[in-house]
Design a protein around this motif. Structure first.
Motif, PDB file in Angstrom:
ATOM      1  N   LEU A 582       0.798  -1.235   0.000  1.00 28.32           N
ATOM      2  CA  LEU A 582       0.000   0.000   0.000  1.00 28.32           C
ATOM      3  C   LEU A 582       0.827   1.280   0.000  1.00 28.32           C
ATOM      4  O   LEU A 582       0.350   2.335   0.416  1.00 28.32           O
ATOM      5  N   LYS A 583       2.096   1.208  -0.434  1.00 26.65           N
ATOM      6  CA  LYS A 583       2.889   2.419  -0.610  1.00 26.65           C
ATOM      7  C   LYS A 583       2.607   2.984  -2.000  1.00 26.65           C
ATOM      8  O   LYS A 583       2.484   2.239  -2.962  1.00 26.65           O
ATOM      9  N   VAL A 584       2.530   4.314  -2.086  1.00 30.36           N
ATOM     10  CA  VAL A 584       2.229   4.953  -3.371  1.00 30.36           C
ATOM     11  C   VAL A 584       3.450   4.881  -4.286  1.00 30.36           C
ATOM     12  O   VAL A 584       4.575   5.163  -3.869  1.00 30.36           O
ATOM     13  N   LYS A 585       3.213   4.493  -5.542  1.00 27.84           N
ATOM     14  CA  LYS A 585       4.266   4.545  -6.569  1.00 27.84           C
ATOM     15  C   LYS A 585       4.246   5.962  -7.149  1.00 27.84           C
ATOM     16  O   LYS A 585       3.474   6.277  -8.051  1.00 27.84           O
ATOM     17  N   ARG A 586       5.081   6.789  -6.573  1.00 30.44           N
ATOM     18  CA  ARG A 586       5.055   8.228  -6.851  1.00 30.44           C
ATOM     19  C   ARG A 586       5.184   8.540  -8.357  1.00 30.44           C
ATOM     20  O   ARG A 586       4.445   9.345  -8.910  1.00 30.44           O
ATOM     21  N   LYS A 587       6.125   7.877  -9.014  1.00 26.89           N
ATOM     22  CA  LYS A 587       6.366   8.175 -10.440  1.00 26.89           C
ATOM     23  C   LYS A 587       5.158   7.796 -11.299  1.00 26.89           C
ATOM     24  O   LYS A 587       4.816   8.491 -12.258  1.00 26.89           O
ATOM     25  N   VAL A 588       4.506   6.683 -10.966  1.00 28.54           N
ATOM     26  CA  VAL A 588       3.314   6.255 -11.713  1.00 28.54           C
ATOM     27  C   VAL A 588       2.211   7.293 -11.564  1.00 28.54           C
ATOM     28  O   VAL A 588       1.555   7.684 -12.539  1.00 28.54           O
ATOM     29  N   VAL A 589       1.993   7.758 -10.333  1.00 27.16           N
ATOM     30  CA  VAL A 589       0.936   8.745 -10.062  1.00 27.16           C
ATOM     31  C   VAL A 589       1.244  10.061 -10.774  1.00 27.16           C
ATOM     32  O   VAL A 589       0.372  10.676 -11.400  1.00 27.16           O
ATOM     33  N   GLU A 590       2.514  10.497 -10.707  1.00 28.34           N
ATOM     34  CA  GLU A 590       2.890  11.771 -11.353  1.00 28.34           C
ATOM     35  C   GLU A 590       2.688  11.706 -12.861  1.00 28.34           C
ATOM     36  O   GLU A 590       2.262  12.683 -13.476  1.00 28.34           O
ATOM     37  N   GLN A 591       2.983  10.545 -13.457  1.00 24.52           N
ATOM     38  CA  GLN A 591       2.809  10.391 -14.899  1.00 24.52           C
ATOM     39  C   GLN A 591       1.319  10.365 -15.268  1.00 24.52           C
ATOM     40  O   GLN A 591       0.881  11.006 -16.222  1.00 24.52           O
ATOM     41  N   LYS A 592       0.550   9.636 -14.480  1.00 25.69           N
ATOM     42  CA  LYS A 592      -0.883   9.467 -14.754  1.00 25.69           C
ATOM     43  C   LYS A 592      -1.624  10.803 -14.675  1.00 25.69           C
ATOM     44  O   LYS A 592      -2.557  11.061 -15.444  1.00 25.69           O
ATOM     45  N   TYR A 593      -1.235  11.651 -13.703  1.00 30.37           N
ATOM     46  CA  TYR A 593      -1.936  12.921 -13.488  1.00 30.37           C
ATOM     47  C   TYR A 593      -1.084  14.115 -13.925  1.00 30.37           C
ATOM     48  O   TYR A 593      -1.204  15.215 -13.372  1.00 30.37           O
ATOM     49  N   LYS A 594      -0.261  13.886 -14.943  1.00 27.08           N
ATOM     50  CA  LYS A 594       0.665  14.917 -15.438  1.00 27.08           C
ATOM     51  C   LYS A 594      -0.064  16.211 -15.812  1.00 27.08           C
ATOM     52  O   LYS A 594       0.358  17.304 -15.447  1.00 27.08           O
ATOM     53  N   ASN A 595      -1.183  16.065 -16.524  1.00 20.82           N
ATOM     54  CA  ASN A 595      -1.922  17.266 -16.961  1.00 20.82           C
ATOM     55  C   ASN A 595      -2.485  18.056 -15.784  1.00 20.82           C
ATOM     56  O   ASN A 595      -2.433  19.289 -15.761  1.00 20.82           O
ATOM     57  N   LEU A 596      -3.032  17.337 -14.799  1.00 24.12           N
ATOM     58  CA  LEU A 596      -3.571  18.007 -13.603  1.00 24.12           C
ATOM     59  C   LEU A 596      -2.474  18.761 -12.866  1.00 24.12           C
ATOM     60  O   LEU A 596      -2.676  19.873 -12.375  1.00 24.12           O
ATOM     61  N   ILE A 597      -1.297  18.111 -12.766  1.00 29.99           N
ATOM     62  CA  ILE A 597      -0.164  18.726 -12.059  1.00 29.99           C
ATOM     63  C   ILE A 597       0.262  20.009 -12.778  1.00 29.99           C
ATOM     64  O   ILE A 597       0.485  21.055 -12.146  1.00 29.99           O
ATOM     65  N   GLU A 598       0.335  19.940 -14.099  1.00 32.02           N
ATOM     66  CA  GLU A 598       0.721  21.135 -14.872  1.00 32.02           C
ATOM     67  C   GLU A 598      -0.284  22.265 -14.677  1.00 32.02           C
ATOM     68  O   GLU A 598       0.093  23.433 -14.524  1.00 32.02           O
ATOM     69  N   GLN A 599      -1.576  21.907 -14.649  1.00 31.65           N
ATOM     70  CA  GLN A 599      -2.628  22.911 -14.426  1.00 31.65           C
ATOM     71  C   GLN A 599      -2.448  23.640 -13.095  1.00 31.65           C
ATOM     72  O   GLN A 599      -2.610  24.851 -12.999  1.00 31.65           O
ATOM     73  N   MET A 600      -2.104  22.853 -12.027  1.00 32.90           N
ATOM     74  CA  MET A 600      -1.948  23.448 -10.687  1.00 32.90           C
ATOM     75  C   MET A 600      -0.883  24.539 -10.691  1.00 32.90           C
ATOM     76  O   MET A 600      -1.034  25.585 -10.054  1.00 32.90           O
ATOM     77  N   TYR A 601       0.222  24.285 -11.412  1.00 31.89           N
ATOM     78  CA  TYR A 601       1.311  25.269 -11.441  1.00 31.89           C
ATOM     79  C   TYR A 601       0.995  26.429 -12.382  1.00 31.89           C
ATOM     80  O   TYR A 601       1.317  27.592 -12.079  1.00 31.89           O
ATOM     81  N   GLU A 602       0.323  26.134 -13.503  1.00 27.64           N
ATOM     82  CA  GLU A 602      -0.051  27.191 -14.452  1.00 27.64           C
ATOM     83  C   GLU A 602      -0.998  28.197 -13.799  1.00 27.64           C
ATOM     84  O   GLU A 602      -0.897  29.405 -14.027  1.00 27.64           O
ATOM     85  N   GLU A 603      -1.918  27.693 -12.967  1.00 27.53           N
ATOM     86  CA  GLU A 603      -2.883  28.564 -12.277  1.00 27.53           C
ATOM     87  C   GLU A 603      -2.189  29.615 -11.435  1.00 27.53           C
ATOM     88  O   GLU A 603      -2.691  30.712 -11.242  1.00 27.53           O
ATOM     89  N   LEU A 604      -1.025  29.243 -10.906  1.00 29.29           N
ATOM     90  CA  LEU A 604      -0.299  30.169 -10.020  1.00 29.29           C
ATOM     91  C   LEU A 604       0.900  30.785 -10.739  1.00 29.29           C
ATOM     92  O   LEU A 604       1.894  31.182 -10.120  1.00 29.29           O
ATOM     93  N   GLY A 605       0.813  30.810 -12.073  1.00 30.30           N
ATOM     94  CA  GLY A 605       1.781  31.560 -12.871  1.00 30.30           C
ATOM     95  C   GLY A 605       3.125  30.904 -13.088  1.00 30.30           C
ATOM     96  O   GLY A 605       4.110  31.589 -13.356  1.00 30.30           O
ATOM     97  N   VAL A 606       3.198  29.575 -12.985  1.00 34.00           N
ATOM     98  CA  VAL A 606       4.485  28.892 -13.199  1.00 34.00           C
ATOM     99  C   VAL A 606       4.514  28.301 -14.612  1.00 34.00           C
ATOM    100  O   VAL A 606       3.578  27.622 -15.006  1.00 34.00           O
TER     101      VAL A 606
END
Length: 606
Positions: A582-606
């Motif tokens: 039950l440990k999170v596979k960080r790289k898998v999650v980051e790849q799967k939600y890549k677009n959401l992650i980019e949106q979070m930073y774009e919203e705050l001007g990154v």
């Protein structure tokens, strides 16, 4: 108490322990049949293991051959594992959640000659890869209900019948094989879950596991009077050593949980005294308790928090060695009104839990201790059989993973990495000398990949995985795990992954506790059709904004969560986002939600 009888191999352990308890009325195992727990005696276990071992010999399998196990935890897993380990066959356990492609890679890498499977679901995976694994010959299935029957398949019952004939002609075969097994012989090859790249086969000897059992049982008391409830996968080194082999070596009764979903019910049925677990279970238990309190009447809520405060004061006074009479009487009342009811949910007999596999939040340990439920945390890796350090019942500190067990050396490298050396360190990675040389140096020190330090009292503190430490674009080193542990204590957060590698600030992907937010919605008159709609309601978003703001106050400025996204489905093993523990596979999650992650930073001007 240490082990019941001395032994130098797992084969010898099985022999001496079953002989010792052969006439005992106490069962070796408890397992569910038609919804009821059924006992398996030491005598029955010994006979079944011998017949299985002889059956494997009848198929031409011998010492040094590799045989797979693709199965959930069940009594047959135990029988076939002991059949192999008592005859020198090297078992290659595989998580039943793996895909057929992953199993194909492992079986080809290990050169597996035969495999056990639990049911038709697992058999169908093997059918897909059978022709692609040149070494694979026989497949033995545990269940016989509704199975297809290719020529290479036989049932465990049929294997035992072959064993019965073989034993009649070779009556001393099995006992002679037990004596032939040496401490330096390979016991098992356990493939790591492969969060990065292909999985690597960790080669562990009888000596590796035996040294770990003998050391761990010196500092974690287990006795023949103990009953264990086992639910973590036997395919994982933590449960294999602690909940399976060590419990057996100490003469304890091991009850098999049906699944992770039935633990609450199984606790009441089995009433265990000791249980190994991972922090996820305690997080869920904590959230359930708090949710029940917060949604209850005001008086019950007041009594609970009064009792919790009394529990904390009582623990502190006990550690100082002086509990005043007034506090003793208050604690007795708190126990009667609150603690005894909560402990009853665990069956009412738990002496302690052993937590491993991931970091346990300090606050969780302190919370359960105040309720009278002790959790002792340890630390280790598959490559170290697995235990390196553990908190003792009489010498522990929450927020740490304890002190080294006997025979294990730990030191901290210049860059903060934890290094370990001892008889429990693996031989290496199977067929992979390059990867072995990267983690075991010329002086025998195993490089764990974890960052940590010893505190002033000699307790080991782990800050994070070396590869998980973020370096923000501002040059700050940030460990996400402690931040995630803090966030996970929110009643409204079920799972969370903190993002921030190479970024100017941190963000988070959050899986809400849907029960909790549905209750919140009902209490606040928020209408919704389904989970997805609920997540998009402004009121729910603001609820999480407030939670993040509250938690940020407990963090350093550079650790603040500046943006987040709510996910409508949890991370699961089946979707490849969690390891079997039950440990999170960080790289898998980051790849799967890549677009959401980019949106979070774009919203705050990154």
């Amino acid at each position: 108490m240490p082990v019941v009888k001395p032994f130098s191999t797992i084969a010898e352990m099985f022999d001496v322990i079953t002989r010792h308890f052969i006439d005992s009325e106490k069962p070796a195992y408890l397992y569910k049949v038609a919804g009821v727990y059924k006992p398996l005696s030491y005598k029955e276990l010994r006979e079944m293991v011998e017949l299985t071992a002889c059956g494997l010999a009848a198929l031409g399998l011998k010492k040094g051959d590799k045989v797979g196990i693709v199965s959930e935890n069940r009594i047959e897993w135990i029988i076939v594992d002991f059949a192999m380990t008592t005859t020198g066959i090297i078992d290659v356990p595989v998580y039943p959640t793996l895909t057929y492609k992953q199993i194909e890679y492992i079986f080809n890498d290990a050169g597996v000659k035969a495999t056990f499977v639990s049911n038709q679901v697992q058999l169908s995976k093997i059918e897909k890869i059978y022709d692609n694994v040149e070494t694979l010959d026989k497949v033995i299935i545990f269940t016989e209900k509704g199975i297809s029957a290719p020529g290479y398949l036989l049932s465990l019952r049929e294997l035992m019948e072959l064993g019965r004939d073989f034993k009649a002609k070779n009556p001393d075969y099995w006992i002679n094989m037990i004596r032939e097994v040496r401490p330096e012989d390979i016991l098992t090859i356990i493939y790591t879950s492969g969060t990065t790249g292909e999985p690597k086969g960790v080669v562990l000897t009888h000596k590796n596991l035996v040294s770990n059992i003998l050391s761990a049982t010196q500092v974690v008391p287990m006795t023949p009077e103990d009953t264990f409830l086992s639910y973590l996968p036997f395919s994982h080194s933590f449960e294999r050593m602690a909940g399976f082999y060590a419990a057996f070596a100490c003469g304890g009764v091991v009850a098999l949980a049906e699944s992770i979903d039935t633990i609450a019910q199984n606790l009441l049925e089995v009433k265990p005294t000791v249980m190994t677990s991972v922090p996820r279970l305690f997080e869920r238990l904590y959230n359930r308790i708090i949710k029940g309190v917060e949604s209850g009447p005001a008086l019950r809520k007041k009594i609970f928090y009064w009792a919790l405060d009394v529990g904390k004061k009582y623990v502190q006074a006990s550690k100082r060695g002086k509990v005043p009479a007034w506090l003793k009487s208050q604690y007795a009342l708190a126990d009667k009104l609150v603690f005894s009811k909560l402990k009853a949910r665990t069956g009412g007999r738990i002496k302690f839990f052993v937590s491993g596999g991931a970091a346990l939040a300090k606050e969780l340990g302190e919370f359960f201790e105040a309720l009278g439920i002790k959790i002792i945390e340890g630390y280790g890796l598959t490559e170290t059989s697995p235990v390196l350090t553990v908190n003792r019942l009489d010498d522990y500190k929450f927020g740490t993973v304890g002190k080294p067990i006997p025979g294990v050396e730990i030191k901290i490298a210049e860059d903060g990495e934890i290094l370990a050396r001892g008889p429990n360190v693996m031989l290496g990675y199977y067929n992979n000398p390059k990867a072995t040389a990267e983690v075991i140096d010329k002086d025998g020190w195993f490089h764990t990949g974890d960052i940590g330090y010893f505190d002033e009292d000699g307790f080991l503190v782990i800050t994070d995985r070396k590869k998980h430490i973020f370096v923000s674009s501002g040059g700050k080193n940030i460990a996400p795990q402690p931040i995630e542990s803090l966030l996970a204590q929110s009643n409204y957060i079920d799972q969370v992954v903190v993002i921030g590698e190479g970024k100017p600030f941190l963000t988070a992907l959050i899986v809400p506790d849907f029960e909790a937010i549905k209750d919140y919605a009902k209490q606040n008159g928020i209408s919704f059709q389904d989970d997805k709609e609920l997540l998009h309601r402004d009121e729910i978003y603001r609820l999480f904004e407030r939670e993040i703001k509250r938690i940020n106050k407990e963090l350093a400025q550079h650790e603040h969560i500046r943006n987040f996204r709510l996910l409508d489905k949890p991370f699961t093993i089946e979707d490849g986002e969690l390891t079997p523990t039950l440990k999170v596979k960080r790289k898998v999650v980051e790849q799967k939600y890549k677009n959401l992650i980019e949106q979070m930073y774009e919203e705050l001007g990154v």
